[in-house]
Design a protein around this motif. Structure first.
Motif, PDB file in Angstrom:
ATOM      1  N   ASN A  10     -43.205 -29.549  69.357  1.00 32.85           N
ATOM      2  CA  ASN A  10     -43.056 -28.339  68.522  1.00 32.85           C
ATOM      3  C   ASN A  10     -41.590 -27.896  68.479  1.00 32.85           C
ATOM      4  O   ASN A  10     -41.075 -27.517  67.435  1.00 32.85           O
ATOM      5  CB  ASN A  10     -43.938 -27.204  69.045  1.00 32.85           C
ATOM      6  CG  ASN A  10     -45.395 -27.375  68.644  1.00 32.85           C
ATOM      7  OD1 ASN A  10     -45.705 -28.137  67.725  1.00 32.85           O
ATOM      8  ND2 ASN A  10     -46.294 -26.690  69.342  1.00 32.85           N
ATOM      9  N   GLU A  11     -40.927 -27.940  69.607  1.00 36.11           N
ATOM     10  CA  GLU A  11     -39.517 -27.577  69.655  1.00 36.11           C
ATOM     11  C   GLU A  11     -38.673 -28.551  68.834  1.00 36.11           C
ATOM     12  O   GLU A  11     -37.767 -28.141  68.097  1.00 36.11           O
ATOM     13  CB  GLU A  11     -39.024 -27.549  71.107  1.00 36.11           C
ATOM     14  CG  GLU A  11     -39.536 -26.373  71.906  1.00 36.11           C
ATOM     15  CD  GLU A  11     -39.152 -26.450  73.381  1.00 36.11           C
ATOM     16  OE1 GLU A  11     -38.582 -27.474  73.824  1.00 36.11           O
ATOM     17  OE2 GLU A  11     -39.406 -25.463  74.089  1.00 36.11           O
ATOM     18  N   ASP A  12     -38.980 -29.823  68.952  1.00 38.19           N
ATOM     19  CA  ASP A  12     -38.266 -30.838  68.156  1.00 38.19           C
ATOM     20  C   ASP A  12     -38.485 -30.614  66.667  1.00 38.19           C
ATOM     21  O   ASP A  12     -37.552 -30.714  65.869  1.00 38.19           O
ATOM     22  CB  ASP A  12     -38.710 -32.247  68.554  1.00 38.19           C
ATOM     23  CG  ASP A  12     -38.203 -32.667  69.933  1.00 38.19           C
ATOM     24  OD1 ASP A  12     -37.280 -31.978  70.451  1.00 38.19           O
ATOM     25  OD2 ASP A  12     -38.706 -33.674  70.468  1.00 38.19           O
ATOM     26  N   MET A  13     -39.739 -30.353  66.292  1.00 37.52           N
ATOM     27  CA  MET A  13     -40.055 -30.114  64.873  1.00 37.52           C
ATOM     28  C   MET A  13     -39.352 -28.842  64.388  1.00 37.52           C
ATOM     29  O   MET A  13     -38.811 -28.805  63.275  1.00 37.52           O
ATOM     30  CB  MET A  13     -41.568 -29.974  64.673  1.00 37.52           C
ATOM     31  CG  MET A  13     -42.332 -31.276  64.780  1.00 37.52           C
ATOM     32  SD  MET A  13     -41.797 -32.377  63.480  1.00 37.52           S
ATOM     33  CE  MET A  13     -41.373 -33.782  64.462  1.00 37.52           C
ATOM     34  N   ALA A  14     -39.330 -27.801  65.211  1.00 39.61           N
ATOM     35  CA  ALA A  14     -38.657 -26.556  64.846  1.00 39.61           C
ATOM     36  C   ALA A  14     -37.159 -26.816  64.665  1.00 39.61           C
ATOM     37  O   ALA A  14     -36.529 -26.314  63.727  1.00 39.61           O
ATOM     38  CB  ALA A  14     -38.904 -25.485  65.908  1.00 39.61           C
ATOM     39  N   GLU A  15     -36.585 -27.614  65.553  1.00 42.95           N
ATOM     40  CA  GLU A  15     -35.159 -27.953  65.442  1.00 42.95           C
ATOM     41  C   GLU A  15     -34.888 -28.770  64.189  1.00 42.95           C
ATOM     42  O   GLU A  15     -33.901 -28.521  63.477  1.00 42.95           O
ATOM     43  CB  GLU A  15     -34.707 -28.717  66.693  1.00 42.95           C
ATOM     44  CG  GLU A  15     -33.241 -29.136  66.696  1.00 42.95           C
ATOM     45  CD  GLU A  15     -32.276 -27.963  66.642  1.00 42.95           C
ATOM     46  OE1 GLU A  15     -31.143 -28.173  66.160  1.00 42.95           O
ATOM     47  OE2 GLU A  15     -32.617 -26.835  67.043  1.00 42.95           O
ATOM     48  N   GLN A  16     -35.768 -29.749  63.912  1.00 39.22           N
ATOM     49  CA  GLN A  16     -35.601 -30.546  62.690  1.00 39.22           C
ATOM     50  C   GLN A  16     -35.715 -29.667  61.453  1.00 39.22           C
ATOM     51  O   GLN A  16     -34.945 -29.825  60.495  1.00 39.22           O
ATOM     52  CB  GLN A  16     -36.645 -31.668  62.641  1.00 39.22           C
ATOM     53  CG  GLN A  16     -36.349 -32.821  63.565  1.00 39.22           C
ATOM     54  CD  GLN A  16     -37.399 -33.919  63.451  1.00 39.22           C
ATOM     55  OE1 GLN A  16     -38.313 -33.862  62.623  1.00 39.22           O
ATOM     56  NE2 GLN A  16     -37.272 -34.951  64.298  1.00 39.22           N
ATOM     57  N   LEU A  20     -32.878 -29.033  58.759  1.00 39.80           N
ATOM     58  CA  LEU A  20     -33.153 -29.281  57.342  1.00 39.80           C
ATOM     59  C   LEU A  20     -32.812 -28.053  56.511  1.00 39.80           C
ATOM     60  O   LEU A  20     -32.194 -28.166  55.450  1.00 39.80           O
ATOM     61  CB  LEU A  20     -34.620 -29.684  57.155  1.00 39.80           C
ATOM     62  CG  LEU A  20     -35.031 -30.117  55.753  1.00 39.80           C
ATOM     63  CD1 LEU A  20     -34.224 -31.338  55.303  1.00 39.80           C
ATOM     64  CD2 LEU A  20     -36.522 -30.421  55.709  1.00 39.80           C
ATOM     65  N   GLU A  21     -33.193 -26.871  56.999  1.00 39.35           N
ATOM     66  CA  GLU A  21     -32.872 -25.629  56.281  1.00 39.35           C
ATOM     67  C   GLU A  21     -31.365 -25.408  56.234  1.00 39.35           C
ATOM     68  O   GLU A  21     -30.827 -24.991  55.208  1.00 39.35           O
ATOM     69  CB  GLU A  21     -33.573 -24.444  56.948  1.00 39.35           C
ATOM     70  CG  GLU A  21     -35.064 -24.416  56.690  1.00 39.35           C
ATOM     71  CD  GLU A  21     -35.790 -23.323  57.473  1.00 39.35           C
ATOM     72  OE1 GLU A  21     -35.140 -22.622  58.295  1.00 39.35           O
ATOM     73  OE2 GLU A  21     -37.000 -23.185  57.272  1.00 39.35           O
ATOM     74  N   LEU A  22     -30.682 -25.695  57.322  1.00 36.02           N
ATOM     75  CA  LEU A  22     -29.221 -25.567  57.340  1.00 36.02           C
ATOM     76  C   LEU A  22     -28.583 -26.540  56.343  1.00 36.02           C
ATOM     77  O   LEU A  22     -27.637 -26.191  55.634  1.00 36.02           O
ATOM     78  CB  LEU A  22     -28.674 -25.830  58.751  1.00 36.02           C
ATOM     79  CG  LEU A  22     -28.845 -24.720  59.773  1.00 36.02           C
ATOM     80  CD1 LEU A  22     -28.361 -25.190  61.160  1.00 36.02           C
ATOM     81  CD2 LEU A  22     -28.096 -23.466  59.360  1.00 36.02           C
ATOM     82  N   LYS A  23     -29.125 -27.767  56.303  1.00 40.71           N
ATOM     83  CA  LYS A  23     -28.601 -28.773  55.380  1.00 40.71           C
ATOM     84  C   LYS A  23     -28.832 -28.333  53.933  1.00 40.71           C
ATOM     85  O   LYS A  23     -27.930 -28.441  53.092  1.00 40.71           O
ATOM     86  CB  LYS A  23     -29.283 -30.116  55.649  1.00 40.71           C
ATOM     87  CG  LYS A  23     -28.676 -31.267  54.910  1.00 40.71           C
ATOM     88  CD  LYS A  23     -29.343 -32.579  55.328  1.00 40.71           C
ATOM     89  CE  LYS A  23     -28.751 -33.748  54.603  1.00 40.71           C
ATOM     90  NZ  LYS A  23     -29.372 -35.013  54.985  1.00 40.71           N
ATOM     91  N   LYS A  24     -30.048 -27.798  53.634  1.00 42.06           N
ATOM     92  CA  LYS A  24     -30.348 -27.318  52.271  1.00 42.06           C
ATOM     93  C   LYS A  24     -29.433 -26.145  51.913  1.00 42.06           C
ATOM     94  O   LYS A  24     -28.936 -26.057  50.793  1.00 42.06           O
ATOM     95  CB  LYS A  24     -31.810 -26.891  52.168  1.00 42.06           C
ATOM     96  CG  LYS A  24     -32.767 -28.030  52.045  1.00 42.06           C
ATOM     97  CD  LYS A  24     -34.191 -27.504  51.869  1.00 42.06           C
ATOM     98  CE  LYS A  24     -35.197 -28.625  51.733  1.00 42.06           C
ATOM     99  NZ  LYS A  24     -36.569 -28.109  51.561  1.00 42.06           N
ATOM    100  N   LYS A  25     -29.243 -25.251  52.870  1.00 37.64           N
ATOM    101  CA  LYS A  25     -28.377 -24.092  52.643  1.00 37.64           C
ATOM    102  C   LYS A  25     -26.943 -24.541  52.360  1.00 37.64           C
ATOM    103  O   LYS A  25     -26.290 -24.046  51.431  1.00 37.64           O
ATOM    104  CB  LYS A  25     -28.414 -23.164  53.859  1.00 37.64           C
ATOM    105  CG  LYS A  25     -27.650 -21.883  53.682  1.00 37.64           C
ATOM    106  CD  LYS A  25     -27.783 -20.997  54.911  1.00 37.64           C
ATOM    107  CE  LYS A  25     -26.963 -19.740  54.737  1.00 37.64           C
ATOM    108  NZ  LYS A  25     -27.006 -18.890  55.925  1.00 37.64           N
TER     109      LYS A  25
END
Length: 118
Positions: A10-16, A20-25
């Motif tokens: 869950n932590e890994d998925m949250a980090e990914q 991903l959100e940072l990359k999109k931003k």
């Protein structure tokens, strides 16, 4: 899967997801910056074109003023030439009139002198 593995997953998925959100931003910000740059370039080009048009208009206005001044100068010159010719004709008429009067007076004097001889 153990509870610790699930938490880690869950932590890994949250980090990914966060990555991903940072990359999109970042990508969206880059796209916005690119659009902004394009708008700025278009504004600069428009300003340059406007300045060129204003200079051209100013040059044309100046040229028109110069042409009008030249035309007025030509008109004044023609008026002056016309006045000079008119004055020359008047002087010629006066000269001719003086010559005619002198001839007439000579004839009259000759006539008197021939009558006095007789």
């Amino acid at each position: 899967m153990t509870q610790a593995q699930r938490i880690k997953w869950n932590e890994d998925m949250a980090e990914q997801l966060r990555q991903l959100e940072l990359k999109k931003k970042a990508q969206k910000e880059e796209e916005l910056n690119e659009r902004l740059w394009m708008l700025e370039q278009a504004a600069l080009e428009e300003n340059a074109e406007r300045e060129v048009a204003e200079r051209r208009h100013k040059d044309l206005t100046q040229l028109q003023k110069e042409q009008a001044a030249l035309l007025e100068e030509r008109r004044q010159l023609k008026k002056l030439e016309f006045a000079e010719k008119k004055e020359e004709r008047r002087m010629e008429e006066l000269r001719q009139q003086a010559e005619d009067e002198a001839k007439s007076q000579r004839k009259e004097e000759e006539s008197w002198s021939s009558t006095l001889r007789f």
